[in-house]
Design an enzyme around this catalytic site. Structure first.
Site, PDB file in Angstrom:
ATOM      1  N   CYS A   1     -26.641 -39.621  31.911  1.00 22.88           N
ATOM      2  CA  CYS A   1     -26.152 -38.241  31.872  1.00 22.88           C
ATOM      3  C   CYS A   1     -25.833 -37.861  33.311  1.00 22.88           C
ATOM      4  CB  CYS A   1     -27.196 -37.303  31.277  1.00 22.88           C
ATOM      5  SG  CYS A   1     -26.746 -35.550  31.383  1.00 22.88           S
TER       6      CYS A   1
ATOM      7  N   CYS B   1     -20.814 -31.052  31.364  1.00 22.21           N
ATOM      8  CA  CYS B   1     -20.988 -32.475  31.059  1.00 22.21           C
ATOM      9  C   CYS B   1     -20.388 -33.268  32.215  1.00 22.21           C
ATOM     10  CB  CYS B   1     -20.307 -32.824  29.740  1.00 22.21           C
ATOM     11  SG  CYS B   1     -20.497 -34.552  29.252  1.00 22.21           S
TER      12      CYS B   1
END
Length: 278
Positions: free
Chosen positions: A76, A218
């Site tokens: 991530c 993101c």
């Protein structure tokens, strides 16, 4: 878990419960524990749980990431930016640079100004069109890229006019993306390119697998989106992408030999608070 120190951090609105892995390791947690601590309203509230500790060699840091539903994810981007900041605070990495070990590989990272970090990613293959994927009328084109995890980048007319929950979920579970599925990153250009040659402002909204809902930013999705933007002839890195939180992620990369190399993700990795689970 009672009395366990925790850190709450945000990467452009993508927020995490962060733990010192020397004090609490993933083996100490069940998926239900992670779901409880990530629940908004009844827990701390977060998009994921991140364990940060020493890496395999001196000066390296290790990041292990879990989604809000307790499922493991290899990578991530925004969690990596936050992990870089926390590693410096915990004394397991140097601000000027460290090896950040993840389950998707080892990356160089560093802190820049207070609350911001930079992550040097592995080379990225160009996103590709997916056979059998049916787009909605307002969706102009789509491409699947992998930046640690899979991302479907979808170019739309206007991200503000998007039913993200319905359309994001439909694409996330589309048979054309089986069996993994993907994070769905919708992007739109806010206005034409400027007269001085600067590109338009790009905005992005994300339906994230494992969260199964919208997240406010993101990082790896922004990298995939930047590569797709160049593949479509709509711009070239460095590209700024405005997340749903309003904060900017900057992506730098150079296309070389058919791949994107020297890829940098630059964004927020900010401490919100530290506390103790009671």
């Amino acid at each position: 878990m009672i009395g366990l120190p925790v850190y709450k951090m945000t990467g452009s609105g993508n927020d995490f419960v962060m733990l010192d892995a020397r004090v609490s390791a993933p083996a100490d947690w069940t998926p239900e524990d992670m779901q409880a601590v990530c629940a908004r309203g009844t827990g701390i509230g977060a998009d994921g749980v991140v364990f940060v500790g020493p890496g395999s060699k001196r000066g390296a840091a290790r990041m292990i990431y879990y989604n809000a539903d307790g499922s493991h994810a290899a990578m991530c981007g925004n969690a990596a930016l936050c992990s870089t900041t926390l590693a410096v605070r915990l004394g397991v990495g140097a601000a000027e640079g460290m090896d950040l070990e993840t389950d998707a590989g080892t990356y160089r990272s560093r802190t820049s100004t207070p609350g911001r970090a930079e992550l040097h990613l592995a080379p990225v293959d160009p996103p590709q069109a997916i056979s059998g994927l049916q787009l909605a009328p307002a969706e102009q084109r789509a491409a699947l890229g992998r930046v640690g995890v899979p991302h479907l980048v979808v170019l739309v007319d206007n991200v503000d006019q998007l039913d993200l929950m319905a359309r994001g979920r439909a694409l996330r579970f589309d048979p054309a993306l089986a069996p993994e599925g993907a994070n769905i990153n919708f992007i739109s250009a806010d206005g034409p390119a400027a007269a001085d040659g600067a590109g338009p402002v790009w905005r992005m909204r994300t339906y994230e697998r494992g969260v199964e809902g919208e997240t406010l930013a993101c990082g790896t999705g922004a990298v995939a989106a930047s590569c797709a933007i160049e593949e479509w002839g709509l711009g070239r890195p460095p590209i700024d992408i405005q997340s749903r939180s309003g904060r900017l992620l900057t992506i730098r990369a150079v296309k070389s030999g058919g791949r994107y190399d020297d890829v940098w993700l630059v964004g927020e990795g900010r401490m919100v608070f530290r506390g103790v689970i009671t």
